[in-house]
Write a protein that holds these residues in place. Structure first.
Motif, short mmCIF file in Angstrom:
data_model
loop_
_atom_site.label_atom_id
_atom_site.label_comp_id
_atom_site.label_asym_id
_atom_site.label_seq_id
_atom_site.Cartn_x
_atom_site.Cartn_y
_atom_site.Cartn_z
N VAL A 184 0.82 -1.21 0.00
CA VAL A 184 0.00 0.00 0.00
C VAL A 184 0.86 1.27 0.00
N ARG A 185 0.41 2.30 -0.68
CA ARG A 185 1.02 3.63 -0.69
C ARG A 185 -0.09 4.65 -0.51
N ASP A 198 -6.43 -1.78 4.75
CA ASP A 198 -6.23 -3.18 4.35
C ASP A 198 -7.45 -3.72 3.61
N ASN A 214 -0.96 -8.16 3.01
CA ASN A 214 -0.45 -8.11 4.39
C ASN A 214 -1.60 -7.81 5.33
P1 C2E Z 1 7.23 -1.25 1.63
O1 C2E Z 1 6.35 -1.31 0.47
O2 C2E Z 1 7.78 0.05 2.07
O3 C2E Z 1 6.45 -1.94 2.83
C1 C2E Z 1 6.97 -1.93 4.10
C2 C2E Z 1 6.11 -2.77 5.00
O4 C2E Z 1 4.85 -2.15 5.18
C3 C2E Z 1 5.78 -4.12 4.42
O5 C2E Z 1 6.85 -4.95 4.64
C4 C2E Z 1 4.55 -4.49 5.21
O6 C2E Z 1 4.92 -4.98 6.48
C5 C2E Z 1 3.88 -3.17 5.39
N1 C2E Z 1 2.83 -3.05 4.38
C6 C2E Z 1 2.92 -2.68 3.11
N2 C2E Z 1 1.72 -2.68 2.52
C7 C2E Z 1 0.83 -3.09 3.44
C8 C2E Z 1 -0.58 -3.31 3.45
O7 C2E Z 1 -1.29 -3.17 2.45
N3 C2E Z 1 -1.14 -3.72 4.62
C9 C2E Z 1 -0.41 -3.91 5.74
N4 C2E Z 1 -1.04 -4.32 6.82
N5 C2E Z 1 0.91 -3.74 5.75
C10 C2E Z 1 1.53 -3.33 4.63
P2 C2E Z 1 6.96 -6.29 3.77
O8 C2E Z 1 5.67 -7.01 3.78
O9 C2E Z 1 8.14 -7.02 4.26
O10 C2E Z 1 7.14 -5.78 2.31
C11 C2E Z 1 8.36 -5.80 1.67
C12 C2E Z 1 8.98 -4.47 1.75
O11 C2E Z 1 10.33 -4.55 1.27
C13 C2E Z 1 8.31 -3.45 0.83
O12 C2E Z 1 8.47 -2.17 1.43
C14 C2E Z 1 9.14 -3.50 -0.42
O13 C2E Z 1 9.05 -2.35 -1.21
C15 C2E Z 1 10.52 -3.67 0.15
N6 C2E Z 1 11.42 -4.32 -0.78
C16 C2E Z 1 11.10 -5.20 -1.75
N7 C2E Z 1 12.21 -5.63 -2.40
C17 C2E Z 1 13.25 -5.01 -1.83
C18 C2E Z 1 14.67 -5.04 -2.08
O14 C2E Z 1 15.20 -5.75 -2.94
N8 C2E Z 1 15.45 -4.29 -1.28
C19 C2E Z 1 14.92 -3.49 -0.32
N9 C2E Z 1 15.76 -2.76 0.41
N10 C2E Z 1 13.59 -3.43 -0.05
C20 C2E Z 1 12.76 -4.18 -0.81
#
Ligand code: C2E
Ligand code: CA
Ligand code: CA
Length: 570
Positions: free
Chosen positions: A350-351, A379, A407
């Motif tokens: 989500v953003r 959510d 999530n």
């Molecule tokens: P993100 O998109 O900034 O999301 C961060 C966390 O916010 C997510 O970690 C998740 O716990 C929560 N989140 C995101 N969207 C939702 C939602 O719709 N509902 C709820 N309840 N929580 C949400 P998560 O699940 O571990 O997601 C992976 C994160 O890692 C994402 O960040 C993504 O952008 C990031 N990521 C993906 N690939 C890479 C990578 O290669 N390197 C790095 N440094 N980060 C990455």
């Protein structure tokens, strides 16, 4: 009816005939006759039943000899009033033979018999009534479980303590305490154990307080201490330290030991103009930070924290606005099958589009969204969007299966409406439950109530896949996870850092993968950024991977393009 007191079988002295009815309203009352010198001349037999004294034990002794010292003053005032009025009623504690006391209500009259002034009293036992009122008073002012002060009493004492800052030197400190992971104890071991821990906690706290300090329980596992007249702020921090240390000792309940640490938020003031609600709110903010910084510790409130609180309000406002104006945006990040290299799933992330500051990432609003409960609604939007996109992908993409992951937070899991919403959305878009994945973090699982776990189980029975997000960042072992209904785990990206550089890092990830496979769990690696990481993970047998190497999050159409490219379709 005129009767002579001499007719009373238990009676002793004979002061002559008096009107019995005028003295004792209740025949069960004790009737006494004393001289103006205060010496008992006559005592009725009721003294035996009421106070354990034989009438002969009392006659010849001063009346006030049997009055509780604390009530003597009132007793003498009532007696002296008899010179100006002919009937007074007073309440005092009668000293019983067995050294206990009995509350009484005593009505006395001055009566002239044979030219002699006598004080005739009817002593009514009111102990029971007194007991009831003091019980009621206790209930109104104390926490029923621990017996310490309750919230109204705390606020009253705090208010008074603030006012006293005007006159007294020293610092007033408010310590806001919260047991760490108490919910886990309560949910897994039952309320009886939880109550016992709270009771022991209150006892421990009291041991570290001075008689002038106030300890209150605000309900649940929250306690507040008000300490006045501390020499400086350091003493408040020191008190917090002693309390935290005392709580590190395990709690013992029925032969079993439990560890349940405490976090403390502290605020100090010398300002008599402060409001009690503000102080408590600031201590709460500091407590919040203590929890945030890892629990089992204390934090002291400062202005920086206030600035953060304001920042939170701004974010909350932004989220509310985004929800009403349709600025909650869902992006999708590809998940690839490591053995084929194909994109087989996408995670919905989500953003929030902020008209002023542009697109906001979860780390800038997730905490506030969760705290305010707005995340539940967000959510819900993500769920609806993800299932709708999923049905689109199934129509457009050639692969037999394409899965979408969402999530979910603890609060959402416990909400029975959530399961219904999931099933509804799947039905509405004709999506196979097996193509929806729900990711929960370890923290979510640990804090989940029984009903939330049941909810997860039900969803899984309906065919939805459930996975553990951020595996390895919490404290649970894989064996521990066996009790939860899971289909996959996502290894946190912190494990990938050492994957290429260190032999140990590779061994750890390899062990996690092997164990997970032994438990029939699919393994997804998160945060894969390099080709080296991809190769090692594939060689270690990891099933799937997600990360910038394959693609950052983007539009659903970007996922279409990736899948098409991977499948050889132009
Ligand atoms: P993100 O998109 O900034 O999301 C961060 C966390 O916010 C997510 O970690 C998740 O716990 C929560 N989140 C995101 N969207 C939702 C939602 O719709 N509902 C709820 N309840 N929580 C949400 P998560 O699940 O571990 O997601 C992976 C994160 O890692 C994402 O960040 C993504 O952008 C990031 N990521 C993906 N690939 C890479 C990578 O290669 N390197 C790095 N440094 N980060 C990455
Ligand atoms: Ca996730
Ligand atoms: Ca994750």
């Amino acid at each position: 009816m005129r009767v002579s007191v001499a007719e009373d079988a238990g009676g002793t002295a004979r002061p002559g005939p008096i009107d019995y009815r005028s003295v004792a309203a209740d025949p069960a009352d004790l009737v006494t006759v004393a001289g103006t010198d205060g010496v008992y001349r006559y005592v009725s037999g009721a003294s035996r039943r009421l106070f354990g004294w034989e009438p002969a034990d009392l006659v010849g002794h001063q009346e006030d000899y049997f009055v509780h010292p604390h009530d003597l003053q009132g007793f003498h005032v009532a007696r002296s009033a008899l010179t100006t009025t002919d009937c007074v009623t007073t309440s005092y504690r009668f000293l019983c033979r067995n050294r206990s006391t009995c509350w009484t209500e005593t009505t006395s009259r001055l009566v002239r018999v044979n030219d002699q002034d006598l004080v005739v009293s009817s002593v009514h036992d009111t102990s029971e009534r007194h007991l009831n009122t003091s019980r009621l008073e206790r209930q109104a002012f104390t926490d029923p479980l621990t017996g310490v002060a309750n919230r109204p009493v705390l606020m009253d004492r705090l208010q008074r303590a603030i006012l006293r800052l005007d006159r007294n030197d020293g610092v007033l400190a408010v310590l806001y305490l919260d047991l760490d992971r108490f919910k886990v104890v309560n949910d897994s071991l039952g309320h009886r154990v939880g109550d016992a821990v709270l009771l022991q906690m209150a006892e421990r706290l009291l041991r570290h307080l001075r008689p002038t300090d106030t300890l209150a329980r605000l309900g649940g596992d929250e306690f507040v201490i008000v300490a006045e007249g501390l020499p400086n702020e350091f003493e408040a921090v020191e008190l917090g330290r002693r309390i935290i240390e005392a709580c590190r000792e395990p709690f013992q309940v029925a032969e079993e030991e439990f560890n349940c640490t405490v976090s403390v938020g502290i605020v100090c003031t010398r300002d008599s103009q402060r409001g009690s609600d503000d102080l408590l709110g600031e201590a709460d903010l500091a407590l919040y930070r203590a929890k945030d910084h890892g629990r089992d510790r204390s934090e002291i409130f400062d202005e920086d924290l206030r600035a953060k609180a304001v920042g939170r309000l701004v974010t909350e406002q932004m989220l509310r606005q985004a929800l009403t104006e349709g600025n909650v945006v869902v992006e999708y990040q590809p998940i690839v099958d490591l053995s084929t290299g194909r994109t087989v799933a996408a995670e919905a992330l989500v953003r929030v589009r902020d008209p002023l500051r542009g697109m906001q990432q979860p780390d800038s609003f997730m905490e506030v969204a969760e705290e305010t409960g707005l995340l539940i609604e967000m959510d819900g939007r993500v769920l609806a969007d993800a299932v709708a996109q999923e049905s689109g992908w199934q129509l457009r993409l050639p692969a037999a299966h394409f899965e979408v992951a969402i999530n979910v937070t603890a609060r959402h899991l416990a909400d029975s409406g959530f399961q219904k919403a999931v099933i509804n959305q799947l039905d509405r878009h004709g999506v196979d439950p097996g193509d929806l994945q729900i990711e929960v973090t370890e923290r979510v699982l640990l804090e989940a109530s029984n009903s939330a776990i049941t909810g997860l189980r039900d969803l899984r029975l309906a065919g939805v896949q459930v996975g553990l997000d951020d595996f390895g960042t919490g404290y649970s072992s894989l064996a521990y996870l066996r009790q939860f209904p899971l289909d996959f785990i996502k290894i946190d990206r912190s494990f990938l850092r050492e994957l290429e550089a260190e032999e140990d890092g590779r061994a750890v990830v390899g062990a996690i993968i092997d164990l997970a496979h032994a438990l029939h769990l699919t393994v997804v690696a998160e945060g894969v950024e390099t080709e080296g990481q991809r190769r090692i993970l594939r060689d270690l047998g990891c099933d799937r991977a997600q990360g910038f190497l394959f693609g950052a999050s983007g539009t659903p159409e970007a996922i279409d393009r990736l899948v098409m490219a991977g499948s050889g379709v132009p």
